[in-house]
Scaffold this active site. Structure first.
Site, PDB file in Angstrom:
ATOM      1  N   SER A  61      -3.162  -0.003  -0.662  1.00 45.14           N
ATOM      2  CA  SER A  61      -1.568  -1.305   0.487  1.00 45.14           C
ATOM      3  C   SER A  61      -1.260   0.467   1.250  1.00 45.14           C
ATOM      4  O   SER A  61      -0.957   1.518   0.667  1.00 45.14           O
ATOM      5  CB  SER A  61      -0.741  -2.448   1.080  1.00 45.14           C
ATOM      6  OG  SER A  61       0.183  -1.541   0.143  1.00 45.14           O
ATOM      7  N   LEU A  64       0.451   4.057   2.760  1.00 44.79           N
ATOM      8  CA  LEU A  64       0.091   5.966   2.460  1.00 44.79           C
ATOM      9  C   LEU A  64      -0.794   5.583   0.895  1.00 44.79           C
ATOM     10  O   LEU A  64      -1.814   6.439   1.644  1.00 44.79           O
ATOM     11  CB  LEU A  64       1.749   6.065   2.342  1.00 44.79           C
ATOM     12  CG  LEU A  64       2.669   5.961   3.075  1.00 44.79           C
ATOM     13  CD1 LEU A  64       3.936   6.274   2.519  1.00 44.79           C
ATOM     14  CD2 LEU A  64       2.282   5.904   4.567  1.00 44.79           C
ATOM     15  N   VAL A 105       3.502   0.510 -12.883  1.00 42.79           N
ATOM     16  CA  VAL A 105       3.544   2.205 -13.079  1.00 42.79           C
ATOM     17  C   VAL A 105       5.076   2.422 -14.441  1.00 42.79           C
ATOM     18  O   VAL A 105       5.318   3.579 -14.441  1.00 42.79           O
ATOM     19  CB  VAL A 105       4.013   3.074 -11.713  1.00 42.79           C
ATOM     20  CG1 VAL A 105       2.819   2.678 -10.920  1.00 42.79           C
ATOM     21  CG2 VAL A 105       5.386   2.621 -10.828  1.00 42.79           C
ATOM     22  N   CYS A 141       1.855   6.828  -4.931  1.00 48.80           N
ATOM     23  CA  CYS A 141       2.181   6.014  -3.673  1.00 48.80           C
ATOM     24  C   CYS A 141       3.554   4.595  -4.272  1.00 48.80           C
ATOM     25  O   CYS A 141       3.408   4.239  -3.425  1.00 48.80           O
ATOM     26  CB  CYS A 141       1.749   5.219  -2.558  1.00 48.80           C
ATOM     27  SG  CYS A 141       1.006   7.340  -1.871  1.00 48.80           S
ATOM     28  N   SER A 193      11.384  10.619   0.566  1.00 48.42           N
ATOM     29  CA  SER A 193      11.208   9.465   1.398  1.00 48.42           C
ATOM     30  C   SER A 193      12.265  10.508   1.984  1.00 48.42           C
ATOM     31  O   SER A 193      13.239  11.407   1.269  1.00 48.42           O
ATOM     32  CB  SER A 193      12.396   8.610   1.275  1.00 48.42           C
ATOM     33  OG  SER A 193      12.546   8.122   2.476  1.00 48.42           O
ATOM     34  N   TYR A 218      17.578   3.418  -3.090  1.00 51.74           N
ATOM     35  CA  TYR A 218      16.244   4.295  -2.495  1.00 51.74           C
ATOM     36  C   TYR A 218      16.248   5.346  -2.487  1.00 51.74           C
ATOM     37  O   TYR A 218      15.770   6.490  -2.507  1.00 51.74           O
ATOM     38  CB  TYR A 218      16.402   3.308  -1.307  1.00 51.74           C
ATOM     39  CG  TYR A 218      14.944   4.192  -1.139  1.00 51.74           C
ATOM     40  CD1 TYR A 218      13.681   3.413  -1.463  1.00 51.74           C
ATOM     41  CD2 TYR A 218      15.014   4.559   0.183  1.00 51.74           C
ATOM     42  CE1 TYR A 218      12.450   4.300  -1.033  1.00 51.74           C
ATOM     43  CE2 TYR A 218      13.189   4.844   0.803  1.00 51.74           C
ATOM     44  CZ  TYR A 218      12.102   4.437   0.303  1.00 51.74           C
ATOM     45  OH  TYR A 218      10.962   5.236   0.231  1.00 51.74           O
ATOM     46  N   THR A 246       4.333   0.902   7.474  1.00 49.76           N
ATOM     47  CA  THR A 246       3.731   0.481   6.476  1.00 49.76           C
ATOM     48  C   THR A 246       4.129  -1.147   6.571  1.00 49.76           C
ATOM     49  O   THR A 246       4.217  -1.481   8.012  1.00 49.76           O
ATOM     50  CB  THR A 246       4.677   1.212   5.528  1.00 49.76           C
ATOM     51  OG1 THR A 246       5.891   0.922   6.041  1.00 49.76           O
ATOM     52  CG2 THR A 246       4.443   2.743   5.205  1.00 49.76           C
TER      53      THR A 246
END
Length: 253
Positions: free
Chosen positions: A15, A17, A58, A83, A146, A159, A194
Site C-alpha cells: 500500500s 508509498l 519487520v 516503507c 519524514s 513518530y 497515502t
C-alpha cells in the site's frame, strides 16, 4: 545502476508509498518482492506485478531474513526500499495530565526505527556477497524518514523520534557499507496522499494541501517512487536524507 533483471525488496509494499515504488520498480524490469504483514494485500500485489510476496514483521530478524532470502532467490538483490511504518498520534501527557503509556512510544520506535535497521542489516548481509557490477556497485538501500524528523508536531514525539533516528543513521550506514559497494539514502516525505490521509474528509485533505508552499497539494505516492528510481540511477547519491515536501515546514500543530 541497471535494475532490469535485478532483485528488489520493498517493505510495506502492499500500500501507499511502498506500492507505488513496487509498481515503478517492476515497470523498470526489476523482480519485485513485496514484504508486508500476512493479512495485507501483498499476495494480490505480488501477483499483479509478477513478483513474490514474503509475509514478515519487520521487527522480527528471522522473518526478515527469510524475506530477504526469498528476494535473493528470484534474482541478485540490488535494491531495498523500506516503507513499512506506523504513525499513531500520542502526546506525552493525556487529557488528565498523566503520562501516556510507554508501550505506545516503544511500539512506534520499534516498528519505524528498529524495523528499518533490522531490514537494512539482514539485506546488507546478502547484498555484500552479491557479485558487483563493472563499477563495483552491489546495490542501493533507500529508507523512509519524514519531515517530522525535523519539524515534529505536537502529538508526534514517538513518530518524530523514530524518523529522526532513521535520518541520523543514514550517514553511518552509508559509510560502513561503502566498502561493499552498497549505497544508503533516505527520503523524508512531507504530507503524502497515502491511504491514511485519503481516509480523511476531503475538506481536511484540501486544508493540509494548502499548507504546502508549492505545489499547493498533497504529495503523490508516485512522486516518492520516482525519487527512488532517481536515487538508484544516480550513483553519486549516498549518505544523504532528501526532503520531498514541496518546501513545507510543519507548524507546531
Amino acid at each position: 545502476m541497471d535494475i532490469a533483471g535485478a532483485g528488489a525488496l520493498i517493505t510495506g509494499g502492499a500500500s501507499g508509498l511502498g506500492l507505488a515504488t513496487a509498481r515503478r520498480l517492476a515497470a523498470s524490469g526489476a523482480l519485485v518482492t513485496i514484504v508486508d504483514l500476512p493479512g495485507s494485500a501483498g499476495p494480490a500485489t505480488a501477483a499483479e506485478l509478477g513478483g513474490r510476496f514474503a509475509p514478515a514483521d519487520v521487527t522480527d530478524p528471522d522473518q526478515v531474513a527469510a524475506a530477504v532470502a526469498t528476494a535473493a532467490e528470484a534474482a541478485p538483490l540490488r535494491v531495498v526500499v523500506n516503507c513499512a511504518g506506523i504513525a499513531p498520534p500520542a502526546k506525552v501527557l493525556d487529557r488528565d495530565g498523566r503520562p501516556s503509556p510507554l508501550a505506545d512510544f516503544e511500539r512506534v520506535v520499534r516498528i519505524n526505527l528498529i524495523g528499518t535497521y533490522n531490514v537494512v542489516a539482514q539485506a546488507a548481509a546478502v547484498m555484500s556477497r552479491t557479485d558487483p557490477s563493472s563499477d563495483g556497485d552491489r546495490g542501493v538501500i533507500v529508507n523512509t524518514a519524514s519531515v517530522a524528523a525535523f519539524d515534529g508536531q505536537i502529538g508526534q514525539p514517538a513518530y518524530a523520534a523514530s524518523k529522526g533516528g532513521v535520518a541520523a543513521m543514514t550517514l553511518p550506514l552509508a559509510r560502513e557499507l561503502a566498502r561493499y559497494g552498497v549505497r544508503v539514502v533516505t527520503i523524508a516525505p512531507g504530507i503524502m496522499e497515502t491511504p491514511m490521509l485519503k481516509g480523511l474528509p476531503q475538506p481536511a485533505q484540501d486544508s493540509l494541501g494548502q499548507q504546502v508552499p508549492y505545489p499547493q497539494r498533497l504529495g503523490a505516492p508516485d512522486e516518492y517512487a520516482r525519487l527512488v528510481l532517481s536515487i538508484i540511477d544516480n550513483g553519486y547519491l549516498n549518505g544523504e536524507t532528501i526532503r520531498l515536501d514541496g518546501a513545507i515546514r510543519m507548524a507546531p500543530k
